[in-house]
Each structure stands twice: as C-alpha cells, then as structure tokens.
Design a protein around this motif. Sequence first.
Motif, short mmCIF file in Angstrom:
data_model
loop_
_atom_site.label_atom_id
_atom_site.label_comp_id
_atom_site.label_asym_id
_atom_site.label_seq_id
_atom_site.Cartn_x
_atom_site.Cartn_y
_atom_site.Cartn_z
N TYR A 126 0.83 -1.21 0.00
CA TYR A 126 0.00 0.00 0.00
C TYR A 126 0.86 1.26 0.00
O TYR A 126 0.54 2.25 -0.63
CB TYR A 126 -0.93 0.02 1.22
CG TYR A 126 -1.96 -1.06 1.14
CD1 TYR A 126 -3.06 -0.90 0.31
CD2 TYR A 126 -1.82 -2.26 1.83
CE1 TYR A 126 -4.01 -1.90 0.18
CE2 TYR A 126 -2.76 -3.26 1.72
CZ TYR A 126 -3.85 -3.08 0.90
OH TYR A 126 -4.78 -4.07 0.77
N ARG A 127 1.95 1.20 0.80
CA ARG A 127 2.80 2.38 0.95
C ARG A 127 4.17 2.09 0.35
O ARG A 127 4.46 0.96 0.00
CB ARG A 127 2.89 2.76 2.43
CG ARG A 127 1.53 3.14 2.97
CD ARG A 127 1.44 3.29 4.46
NE ARG A 127 0.03 3.49 4.81
CZ ARG A 127 -0.87 2.52 4.92
NH1 ARG A 127 -0.51 1.27 4.79
NH2 ARG A 127 -2.13 2.80 5.17
N GLY A 128 4.99 3.13 0.26
CA GLY A 128 6.32 2.93 -0.30
C GLY A 128 6.28 2.87 -1.81
O GLY A 128 5.24 3.10 -2.43
N GLY A 135 6.12 -8.03 7.18
CA GLY A 135 5.70 -7.18 6.08
C GLY A 135 4.59 -6.20 6.38
O GLY A 135 3.71 -6.01 5.54
N THR A 136 4.67 -5.56 7.54
CA THR A 136 3.70 -4.48 7.79
C THR A 136 4.43 -3.22 8.22
O THR A 136 5.41 -3.30 8.96
CB THR A 136 2.63 -4.90 8.81
OG1 THR A 136 1.77 -3.78 9.06
CG2 THR A 136 3.23 -5.40 10.11
N SER A 137 3.91 -2.08 7.76
CA SER A 137 4.54 -0.81 8.14
C SER A 137 4.12 -0.38 9.54
O SER A 137 4.65 0.57 10.10
CB SER A 137 4.17 0.28 7.12
OG SER A 137 2.77 0.44 7.07
N GLY A 138 3.13 -1.07 10.10
CA GLY A 138 2.71 -0.78 11.47
C GLY A 138 2.14 0.61 11.64
O GLY A 138 2.32 1.25 12.67
N1 APR Z 1 8.92 -9.16 2.79
C1 APR Z 1 8.59 -8.59 3.97
N2 APR Z 1 8.20 -7.30 4.09
C2 APR Z 1 8.16 -6.55 2.97
C3 APR Z 1 8.52 -7.06 1.71
C4 APR Z 1 8.92 -8.43 1.63
N3 APR Z 1 9.26 -9.02 0.48
N4 APR Z 1 8.37 -6.08 0.79
C5 APR Z 1 7.95 -4.99 1.45
N5 APR Z 1 7.82 -5.26 2.79
C6 APR Z 1 7.37 -4.37 3.86
C7 APR Z 1 7.65 -2.89 3.66
O1 APR Z 1 8.97 -2.56 4.09
C8 APR Z 1 6.57 -2.25 4.55
O2 APR Z 1 7.04 -2.09 5.88
O3 APR Z 1 5.97 -4.45 3.92
C9 APR Z 1 5.44 -3.28 4.52
C10 APR Z 1 4.21 -2.86 3.76
O4 APR Z 1 3.59 -1.78 4.40
P1 APR Z 1 2.18 -1.22 3.92
O5 APR Z 1 2.16 -1.06 2.45
O6 APR Z 1 1.86 -0.03 4.75
O7 APR Z 1 1.16 -2.42 4.25
P2 APR Z 1 0.41 -2.78 5.59
O8 APR Z 1 1.23 -2.49 6.79
O9 APR Z 1 -0.10 -4.16 5.43
O10 APR Z 1 -0.82 -1.77 5.54
C11 APR Z 1 -1.80 -1.83 6.54
O11 APR Z 1 -3.15 -0.19 5.45
O12 APR Z 1 -4.17 0.78 3.58
C12 APR Z 1 -4.32 -0.07 4.66
O13 APR Z 1 -5.99 -1.68 4.85
C13 APR Z 1 -4.73 -1.46 4.26
O14 APR Z 1 -4.24 -3.56 5.37
C14 APR Z 1 -3.68 -2.35 4.88
C15 APR Z 1 -3.16 -1.48 6.01
#
Ligand code: APR
Length: 228
Positions: free
Chosen positions: A29-31, A175-178
């Motif tokens: 979603y981000r990045g 893999g979550t930005s928290g």
């Molecule tokens: N393996 C592990 N982590 C990874 C990888 C990988 N191959 N590639 C990217 N990441 C990490 C990034 O560094 C980042 O910290 O995954 C994270 C993705 O972050 P977001 O895009 O913010 O996703 P997420 O945390 O799941 O978003 C939470 O936001 O928009 C809402 O509802 C949506 O569920 C989502 C919520």
Amino acid sequence: MDRITLSQYRRILFFTGAGMSAESGVPTYRGKGGVWKEYDYEEYACQKAFDRNPEKVLRFHELRRQAVLDCLPHEGHRVIAGIPGVKVITQNIDGMHQRAGSEGVIELHGTLWRLRCDRCRTVVEDHGKSYETLKCACGAWLRPDIIWFGDMLDPVVVRKAKRSVEECDLFISIGTSGTVWPAAGFPALAREWGAYCIEINPEPSGGREYHRTIAGNAGAVLPELFIF
Ligand code: APR
C-alpha cells in the motif's frame, strides 16, 4: 541466520501485512509502487466514494481481484501453512494465505472475495475474476466486505485476534509498516503478554516491542528460519 526451534513454542502466531504478498507480485500500500501512490483512496476505498459512485469502486476492486488471481502464493506462505496448529492474523485482503493452505486465518481488514449488502445484511462469497453480480437480490449495490479508510473494524474479529495475540508465545510480524490501528498495536500487546516477538521486514520498523528483527524478504527468510 539463527534458526528457531519450533518445538520450543506451543502457540505460534504470524501477523502479516502487505509485504507478505509483495514477492507474489501483489503491490504493497505504501512505499515505492504502493497502491495509495497510484490511486487516491478517497476515490476508491472509503464509504463516501462508494456512496458517490458504487460501480466505479466495485470496478476498482474487481481489477484488484484480477491482479491477485494472476499471482501465486510464494514459498513463505507455504512454510506458514505447513506449521501445525499455527495461527495467522492478516491485514491482507488477498486470500493468499488460504490459497497456500492456511486454515482459520483471521482477516482483520476483510477480504476481496466477499461482498455484503448494507441494506438487507446479505453476505455473498464471490471468488471469480469478475464479480458474478454487483447488486443484491434486494436491489441495493453490493459492497466489498473490506475495511476501508474511516471504517470500524468488526469487533468480533478484533476480539478474536486480540485473544490469539494474548495467548501466543511466539509472535512473528511480517511485512507491515505498522501504521494502521488497531493492528499496529498487536506487537506491543504480544510482548506485554509474554510472547517472544520477531519482525521480518526488509525495512524493519525499529519498534522496541521486538526481541529480534530480521531485515529481509518474507519469501527468502521464512524457508530458512525454522527447525521443525
Ligand atoms: N517481505 C517482507 N516485508 C516486505 C517485503 C517483503 N518481500 N516487501 C515490502 N515489505 C514491507 C515494507 O517494508 C513495509 O514495511 O511491507 C510493509 C508494507 O507496508 P504497507 O504497504 O503499509 O502495508 P500494511 O502495513 O499491510 O498496511 C496496513 O493499510 O491501507 C491499509 O488496509 C490497508 O491492510 C492495509 C493497512
């Protein structure tokens, strides 16, 4: 890499975000390349957008379903699915864990594969590339059963997730930005309740709740991490 002997733990919990699916080809979603960089959530992922133009919002989600179906679960998903008795809480709506064989996955933010009618409360499972129908039998538009910006999470799902977090003795965040609550509070909750907490992320959050941080991709780290 220091490997983890799974028999040392009785209740293992994986907590995943968009980065878990990144190596399958599902954008985060981000990045860089993030969905919210390309699409304005106010146009596609909030109740107001749906009320304004339901068909446009449904078509956006239909495109996302098609993109997900073109992707496959990776080795990391399969490793998680292969650990007996493991629990999975995901923020992902793509159903990848289930496609890899995980059962009882707690989907905090709903799923792309379900629609609901907010008028008559009908819930419809729909797993095809295209939606079978965009309208409920009662005549109202069906709405993707997803937590959009500004939505409340389902309290029943949150309660179930929190109970699992409190009960686990090994908590692995992947893999979550928290940045999105209440999910962002789960690592601290796990630690408070005594779990050993690990983060797997190529760009670790640096959160103090983690005992151990593994800077790497889910698909590369998971197959190497465990001693069964
Ligand atoms: N393996 C592990 N982590 C990874 C990888 C990988 N191959 N590639 C990217 N990441 C990490 C990034 O560094 C980042 O910290 O995954 C994270 C993705 O972050 P977001 O895009 O913010 O996703 P997420 O945390 O799941 O978003 C939470 O936001 O928009 C809402 O509802 C949506 O569920 C989502 C919520």
